[in-house]
Design a protein around this motif. Sequence first.
Motif, PDB file in Angstrom:
ATOM      1  N   ASN A  81       0.845  -1.221   0.000  1.00  0.00           N
ATOM      2  CA  ASN A  81       0.000   0.000   0.000  1.00  0.00           C
ATOM      3  C   ASN A  81       0.867   1.253   0.000  1.00  0.00           C
ATOM      4  N   TYR A  82       1.985   1.177   0.726  1.00  0.00           N
ATOM      5  CA  TYR A  82       2.891   2.334   0.811  1.00  0.00           C
ATOM      6  C   TYR A  82       3.503   2.632  -0.559  1.00  0.00           C
ATOM      7  N   PHE A  83       4.038   1.605  -1.224  1.00  0.00           N
ATOM      8  CA  PHE A  83       4.674   1.804  -2.538  1.00  0.00           C
ATOM      9  C   PHE A  83       3.640   2.198  -3.595  1.00  0.00           C
ATOM     10  N   SER A  84       2.486   1.562  -3.536  1.00  0.00           N
ATOM     11  CA  SER A  84       1.477   1.812  -4.578  1.00  0.00           C
ATOM     12  C   SER A  84       0.940   3.231  -4.502  1.00  0.00           C
ATOM     13  N   SER A  85       0.896   3.785  -3.279  1.00  0.00           N
ATOM     14  CA  SER A  85       0.265   5.106  -3.134  1.00  0.00           C
ATOM     15  C   SER A  85       1.264   6.248  -3.239  1.00  0.00           C
ATOM     16  N   ALA A  86       2.564   5.949  -3.158  1.00  0.00           N
ATOM     17  CA  ALA A  86       3.580   7.006  -3.109  1.00  0.00           C
ATOM     18  C   ALA A  86       3.952   7.489  -4.503  1.00  0.00           C
ATOM     19  N   LYS A  87       2.966   7.840  -5.289  1.00  0.00           N
ATOM     20  CA  LYS A  87       3.233   8.218  -6.683  1.00  0.00           C
ATOM     21  C   LYS A  87       4.145   9.453  -6.773  1.00  0.00           C
ATOM     22  N   GLY A  88       3.785  10.492  -5.992  1.00  0.00           N
ATOM     23  CA  GLY A  88       4.580  11.724  -6.095  1.00  0.00           C
ATOM     24  C   GLY A  88       5.626  11.847  -5.021  1.00  0.00           C
ATOM     25  N   CYS A  89       5.626  10.926  -4.041  1.00  0.00           N
ATOM     26  CA  CYS A  89       6.566  11.026  -2.923  1.00  0.00           C
ATOM     27  C   CYS A  89       7.880  10.347  -3.275  1.00  0.00           C
ATOM     28  N   LEU A  90       8.971  10.931  -2.857  1.00  0.00           N
ATOM     29  CA  LEU A  90      10.287  10.336  -3.104  1.00  0.00           C
ATOM     30  C   LEU A  90      10.522   9.207  -2.105  1.00  0.00           C
ATOM     31  N   LEU A  91      11.266   8.168  -2.576  1.00  0.00           N
ATOM     32  CA  LEU A  91      11.586   7.053  -1.680  1.00  0.00           C
ATOM     33  C   LEU A  91      12.659   7.472  -0.685  1.00  0.00           C
ATOM     34  N   MET A  92      12.471   7.049   0.560  1.00  0.00           N
ATOM     35  CA  MET A  92      13.460   7.343   1.599  1.00  0.00           C
ATOM     36  C   MET A  92      14.531   6.255   1.591  1.00  0.00           C
ATOM     37  N   PRO A  93      15.708   6.505   2.198  1.00  0.00           N
ATOM     38  CA  PRO A  93      16.766   5.473   2.261  1.00  0.00           C
ATOM     39  C   PRO A  93      16.267   4.192   2.937  1.00  0.00           C
ATOM     40  N   SER A  94      15.507   4.361   4.016  1.00  0.00           N
ATOM     41  CA  SER A  94      14.993   3.166   4.711  1.00  0.00           C
ATOM     42  C   SER A  94      14.060   2.370   3.810  1.00  0.00           C
ATOM     43  N   SER A  95      13.337   3.066   2.931  1.00  0.00           N
ATOM     44  CA  SER A  95      12.440   2.363   2.003  1.00  0.00           C
ATOM     45  C   SER A  95      13.248   1.505   1.047  1.00  0.00           C
ATOM     46  N   GLU A  96      14.405   2.015   0.621  1.00  0.00           N
ATOM     47  CA  GLU A  96      15.231   1.237  -0.302  1.00  0.00           C
ATOM     48  C   GLU A  96      15.834   0.015   0.396  1.00  0.00           C
ATOM     49  N   ASP A  97      16.166   0.163   1.678  1.00  0.00           N
ATOM     50  CA  ASP A  97      16.642  -1.003   2.440  1.00  0.00           C
ATOM     51  C   ASP A  97      15.539  -2.059   2.545  1.00  0.00           C
ATOM     52  N   LEU A  98      14.332  -1.582   2.811  1.00  0.00           N
ATOM     53  CA  LEU A  98      13.186  -2.496   2.876  1.00  0.00           C
ATOM     54  C   LEU A  98      12.995  -3.201   1.532  1.00  0.00           C
ATOM     55  N   LEU A  99      13.117  -2.411   0.474  1.00  0.00           N
ATOM     56  CA  LEU A  99      12.956  -2.954  -0.875  1.00  0.00           C
ATOM     57  C   LEU A  99      14.016  -4.017  -1.170  1.00  0.00           C
ATOM     58  N   LEU A 100      15.250  -3.782  -0.738  1.00  0.00           N
ATOM     59  CA  LEU A 100      16.330  -4.746  -0.962  1.00  0.00           C
ATOM     60  C   LEU A 100      16.044  -6.065  -0.225  1.00  0.00           C
ATOM     61  N   THR A 101      15.597  -5.948   1.017  1.00  0.00           N
ATOM     62  CA  THR A 101      15.297  -7.176   1.788  1.00  0.00           C
ATOM     63  C   THR A 101      14.151  -7.947   1.150  1.00  0.00           C
ATOM     64  N   LEU A 102      13.135  -7.224   0.683  1.00  0.00           N
ATOM     65  CA  LEU A 102      12.014  -7.895  -0.013  1.00  0.00           C
ATOM     66  C   LEU A 102      12.520  -8.629  -1.243  1.00  0.00           C
ATOM     67  N   PHE A 103      13.409  -7.973  -2.000  1.00  0.00           N
ATOM     68  CA  PHE A 103      13.977  -8.579  -3.211  1.00  0.00           C
ATOM     69  C   PHE A 103      14.781  -9.824  -2.869  1.00  0.00           C
ATOM     70  N   GLN A 104      15.588  -9.727  -1.793  1.00  0.00           N
ATOM     71  CA  GLN A 104      16.425 -10.869  -1.395  1.00  0.00           C
ATOM     72  C   GLN A 104      15.561 -12.068  -0.979  1.00  0.00           C
ATOM     73  N   LEU A 105      14.470 -11.789  -0.270  1.00  0.00           N
ATOM     74  CA  LEU A 105      13.580 -12.890   0.133  1.00  0.00           C
ATOM     75  C   LEU A 105      12.974 -13.580  -1.080  1.00  0.00           C
ATOM     76  N   CYS A 106      12.669 -12.798  -2.118  1.00  0.00           N
ATOM     77  CA  CYS A 106      12.072 -13.378  -3.335  1.00  0.00           C
ATOM     78  C   CYS A 106      13.105 -14.099  -4.189  1.00  0.00           C
ATOM     79  N   ALA A 107      14.371 -13.672  -4.088  1.00  0.00           N
ATOM     80  CA  ALA A 107      15.411 -14.239  -4.963  1.00  0.00           C
ATOM     81  C   ALA A 107      16.082 -15.464  -4.350  1.00  0.00           C
ATOM     82  N   GLN A 108      15.638 -15.881  -3.158  1.00  0.00           N
ATOM     83  CA  GLN A 108      16.198 -17.079  -2.530  1.00  0.00           C
ATOM     84  C   GLN A 108      15.158 -18.188  -2.530  1.00  0.00           C
ATOM     85  N   SER A 109      15.639 -19.424  -2.550  1.00  0.00           N
ATOM     86  CA  SER A 109      14.714 -20.558  -2.673  1.00  0.00           C
ATOM     87  C   SER A 109      13.953 -20.776  -1.372  1.00  0.00           C
TER      88      SER A 109
END
Length: 1752
Positions: free
Chosen positions: A815-843
């Motif tokens: 909900n946060y990512f989908s609604s943040a159309k005009g808002c800039l991503l914060m550094p903590s958001s990118e860390d969250l995004l990286l962890t989400l990506f890592q969870l998806c990229a591991q078996s």
Amino acid sequence: MGGKNKQRTKGNLRPSNSGRAAELLAKEQGTVPGFIGFGTSQSDLGYVPAIQGAEEIDSLVDSDFRMVLRKLSKKDVTTKLKAMQEFGTMCTERDTETVKGVLPYWPRIFCKISLDHDRRVREATQQAFEKLILKVKKQLAPYLKSLMGYWLMAQCDTYTPAAFAAKDAFEAAFPPSKQPEAIAFCKDEITSVLQDHLIKETPDTLSDPQTVPEEEREAKFYRVVTCSLLALKKLLCLLPDNELDSLEEKFKSLLSQNKFWKYGKHSVPQIRSAYFELVSALCQRIPQLMKEEASKVSPSVLLSIDDSDPIVCPALWEAVLYTLTTIEDCWLHVNAKKSVFPKLSTVIREGGRGLATVIYPYLLPFISKLPQSITNPKLDFFRNFLTSLVAGLSTERTKTSSSESLAVISAFFECLRFIMQQNLGEEEIEQMLINDQLIPFIDAVLKDPGLQHGQLFNHLAETLSSWEAKADTEEDEKAAHNLENVLIHFWERLSEICVAKINEPEADVESILGVSNLLQVLQKPNSSLKSNKKKIGKVRFADEIPESNKENEKCVSSEGENIEGWELTTEPSLTHNSSGLLSPLRKKPLEDLVCKLADISINYVNEQKSEQHLRFLSTLLDSFSSSRVFKMLLGDEKQSIVQAKPLEIAKLAQKNPAVQFLYQKLIGWLNEDQRKDFGFLVDILYSALRCCDNDMERKKVLDDLTKACSSSDKHALVTPWLKGNILGEKLVNLADCLCNEDLESRVSSEPYFSERWTLLSLVLSQHVKNDYLIGDVYVERIIVKLHETLFKTKESSEAENSDSSVSFICDVAYNYFSSAKGCLLMPSSEDLLLTLFQLCAQSKEKTHLPDFLICKLKNTWLSGINLLVHQTDSSHKESTFLHLSAVWLKNQVQASSLDINSLQVLLSAVDDLLNTLLESEDSYLMGAYIGSVMPNDSEWEKMRQSLPMQWLHRPLLEGRLSLNYECFKTDFKEQDIKTLPSHLCTSALLSKMVLIALRKEIVLENNELEKIIAELLYSLQWCEELDNPPIFLTGFCEMLQKMNITYDHLRVLGNTSGLLQQLFNRSREHGTLWSLIIAKLIFSRSISSDEVKPHYKRKESFFPLTEGNLHTIQSLCPFLSKEEKKEFSAQCIPALLGWTKKDLWSTNGGFGHLAIFNSCLQTKSIDDGELLHGILKIIISWKKEHEDIFLFSCNLSEASPEVLGVNIEIIRFLSLFLKYCSSPLAESEWDFIMCSMLAWLETTSENQALYSIPLVQLFACVSCDLACDLSAFFDSTTLDTVGNLPVNLISEWKEFFSQGIHSLLLPILVTVTGENKDVSETSFQNAMLKPMCETLTYISKEQLLSHKLPARLVADQKTNLPEYLQTLLNTLAPLLLFRARPVQIAVYHMLYKLMPELPQYDQDNLKSYGDEEEEPALSPPAALMSLLSTQEDLLENVLGCVPVGQIVTIKPLSEDFCYVLGYLLTWKLILTFFKAASSQLRALYSMYLRKTKSLNKLLYHLFRLMPENPTYAETAIEVPNKDPKTFFTEELQLSIRETATLPYHIPHLACSVYHMTLKDLPAMVRLWWNSSEKRVFNIVDRFTSKYVSSVLSFQEISSVQTSTQLFNGMTVKARATTREVMATYTIEDIVIELIIQLPSNYPLGSITVESGKRVGVAVQQWRNWMLQLSTYLTHQNGSIMEGLALWKNNVDKRFEGVEDCMICFSVIHGFNYSLPKKACRTCKKKFHSACLYKWFTSSNKSTCPLCRETFF
């Protein structure tokens, strides 16, 4: 009897003995020897077999069995139990003959011990009996009659395990289809035993009163009576109908006994139950007999109707119904009104005394069977009956048990409907049923909440539905009218009681709830009785209840009550529309009632603000939301409020009363602040919305309501508070609390958690004017908390504990990512995004997350990436996520250990990531990302070096590359058997990334594309070169294919012009795999030869030679033109001259240049004989000058790799020289080649311990290759070619060199195969097996027989062979099981040469088999037969489960392939041996094969291995007139080197073996075919007729035509077209002409013998001879010519005066070819030994067949 210490009577030499007493009794009284007993009683039926005396009987019982049987007669329970268990074990372990000896004594033991007081003993007895049955099988038949009565009783044992054991034993003895037949066979004996138990026995006769306590005696008696009654029932049920009449008299005598009828009143409930079960069975099976005994049956059953014992009740009521059905006049023998009905009334008034579920289902069939005369007056009877039924519902036991109350309710409605149906039109009864029964019953239920949870309302609805349906469909108008009146009357009365319940100011909550439930159920068009029945047993915990059910619960539950949701809720979407499906007879009165109740309720709400009435109104509207109801609720009020609304709403309200009600009433109720619970008001809102015509109208109403609740002015007032620190801190604490709670607790699906997570989601996702609702700093802190929780989950090994927290975080982040159309991503958001990506990229194995969560995670991080790449400025260039994800990916593929599954998941995640990046307007982004994942040159080199070097094995063996140094590392480690090397992972990842980039035409910088493709090709070539690659590597290549990650695909998409230059550069620098890549690309036509030419145009540039240049030239050689090869050769030849000793083995010296020359010569491109001779002379000169370089008869552990390398190349040259040099050699040159070959072979033989070193293995291979090529050369010499050879060369070869080769190689074969048992043929360790085994196939029979192998003899091995031959067989035969095909084929070829020699040794000992007293048999070579036995077990595992006729495809070179190949080769050897034997020996061998059934197993296996269509594939394009080539017409060439035809080896070999079997063992195959089941019979017939018969017939006829065998006095001719053979026998004036006709399915079908001319022979004699010939041709395993020879010999003997054997009526025995020798001393007639043996065994007599005197 006599004690041990007593004084013995004088003259009595033996102590007293009960066995001797038994013997004396047997002799004097004629009783069964082996037993003694006490009269007819069974009190002590012990086993007492004689120890001395009566030996002829006692010898049948094994001594161990005797001991066990004695123990069984002991009184101690433990002794008996252990003895019975021991008896069962012995039955299993001992052979059948031993166990059969026990059978005469078993019945009496079984009959006694199966009634034992101890239940464990009874159970053990039945288990032991089953084991006895499985062992003796049909031998039990003579004893069945004495066993069966007690066996049936045992199956009805009151101890269930014992009964089950007895049933198992019974089923083991008789399949279900045979059981009635077995029972019928013993029916008289069974009936006698059971009747005796029921009528004659007492507790004191069954047990000894002096030794058994009274309580135990009675218990045993009761159990025996119960079992006897149940066994009689079982007998009746199992007996076929046609057998019942014969037992009628016996049952009549039983039923005439008063003792039998007393069992109905017995004090023991088990006996009463069994008695009633028997009565039911008697009524069912022998109704006529029961009618005759009606005066006893009726009182016995009907007067017991009040028996309330739970054991008796089911059987009793079944008996009651059978009695009423079978005996029409049963009521004449009992007083129904005084005796039966009062008892019945008492039972049902008391609610069945806890047995309602058993008794009440019988009530409807019971009253349906009552005659009218019994029930008069009907009104009173039915009133009392139904009143009693309802009264049963109020008992305490019924109230507490839902199943009991359900049974009562169900019975009430069933009986009510039946009575109504039977008495329709009788107003008094109709009034009584509605007014006095149904309505009071419903009224009582509405007051009692306990009954509302049952199925009562559903039963009522079903009853009404049935009446309505009958009223609609009844053809009789009067009946339909009566039903309509009944329904009208019912609705009137129901309306009265419902209005009475609601029309009270302080209405009872329970009553209101009951009315709403009732109306909801009645509103459904179809009763939900069935579906609710299914749901009764469902258990659901509080946290599992779905949201919708919870909401509904609120609507209908009174305060403080917990009511199951399913019972009260309805589905609004269905109920709204379903009213249209109701019957008109229900729809109108139901709507009238609803409107009346709604009117009453709204009045109470308006006047008294009654909340319970408002709640009732909510449930009412939920089910009945119609315009009429809403009009009733509005009354006469005006639209005052709605007029102030917009025009659209006003119009809608005017049109729709539901909308008007919503605005005028509902909104007012919602605005009342004092009300705590608004849930039911929301339900009313939904009910009103449901009445709107379409979704658009609903939207208008909802939009209007929403506007009233929000505005921008209001938001401005609360902004400072929203952005303030108090709310911010609270939300941060809330996030912290939720994350920690969720990690600690699994119960996180409660509303408490769910609502708060939703709150967090709203805070992060709602924006006003592109700004967060709360302060940015608090948003950042919340996201940090979420990231920390997710990171802990990623690091935790037990991530499944936190599934719910991950799920909630996904929802919030999405909900946060989908609604943040005009808002800039914060550094903590990118860390969250990286962890989400890592969870998806591991078996999943690593993250332990379920699939649904992984899907959620994927959607979440993709929404974040989407937001990242669509940001308006270029901030993503500084994005920490892109940088960190690239570093993480690089680390994963280079450092982590990934298996195929993990790599697939990673590639899938990268695919999603890059496809999202492609949506960015910045095209530079993709290229930069790939560049950051790309390793540098040193990292690539490190990964290449880490690849195991086993790939070099194949190129070295095949001569594609040459090496003169050791560079091998160890094999794959055990821990790495699933982990992919980092080079493979990295090249796959980057190729995937490049593939995605190329599809979007993105250009990469710094030649990255060429580098990545080159590394991908390196990975793929490495995989391809491995021999026996592990499964995970083949899976890796398949995965790349599926993902389109291939060179061809990448080449089409991108510009790869610089790739070839890069490959050539790397090849010339490093050689090895890079060189092979170029060859592979040219070979697969991915690169044309024109593209390659510019890169090797200047031949001089490749010299001086380096390893890279050498490998490049070797790889290019197969594709070079003749001229180009000559140019390279021209560069090499001068370099071969004049080297120093050291230069000879260097790469730029003799080794390298000779290697290039060999590569050129390998492709047959050098046909210059002088040039080849010149190089041979150079090599001979090397030997003269530097002899120590040549590794002749030396220890290779001291030889350097360089010397090994140059020797390998010299040997290779000599092999190639022999193949391609056509000009003759001088004698000195031949001497050099042959002496060198033998010396190198000696080196190979002496250094077996060093074969694990690759270059030594290669040296051994090429040495054997040279020996093989020489053997092949001399083997193929013809008279023409011998002239070109030196004079004594052939004799030298045969006498010295060939003998030398095989004397070295045969011991090596034995040694190597002894060390490596389970190494496959394709492995490098077994590389030398191929050339060595191929060389051994050239060994001659003489060389084999003169072997020097160590003696290998087996103890107890029956053989007539001399020791040296037996040693050879014992050594070589087991190698047919070796896991390498070359060994199996070589051994086969060697043994094949020996087989024709072996039968002679049995022939010399043939006389010892002639006069045995049984059918003689002789085993083929024992070594082969023991091997065959092992192979049969192995093949049973491989093919045993496959049906005959279903073709099995054996994977080439698999373990199963070797098993099957060895098995078929063994059979080829046995059949070759068989063919070489004489007729008499063949008879003995075939008898052995018949006894062992080995041939049967072979034939079954062949029809699993032979293909359905055994034609050659290439024959399809041949001329159609010609017969197609099949596996039966073409010889099988078992080649060791040729692997292209491997898939056809097993099918072709199977066909070859089948052909040999049919040809050499036709009689045995015919016997097997005739005895096989029908399906197999047809398959074999069809296949043989189609493919084999024509070939065999042709061969048989041809052999007759071309036969050189001459018969004195008999001529034989053959006609191929008609498949006939004509034999003419003449002796003096007698002429006999016979015509032999081969069948179309020859040799399966019978060969017919027809008569031609007959002169001078009597008709009977003529018939005998024709029969003999037919018998010989059918039953002898040989050709027609052999059969004719046998027949002629028989006729000759007849004319010589030898008399026929009077058993087979033939002079010569048809099977073992012996003459009649055994003469009877009385009549002097002679017989064949085999015929006499068969006569004695089949007739069970030892008398002469003619004179019937005893044959001595």
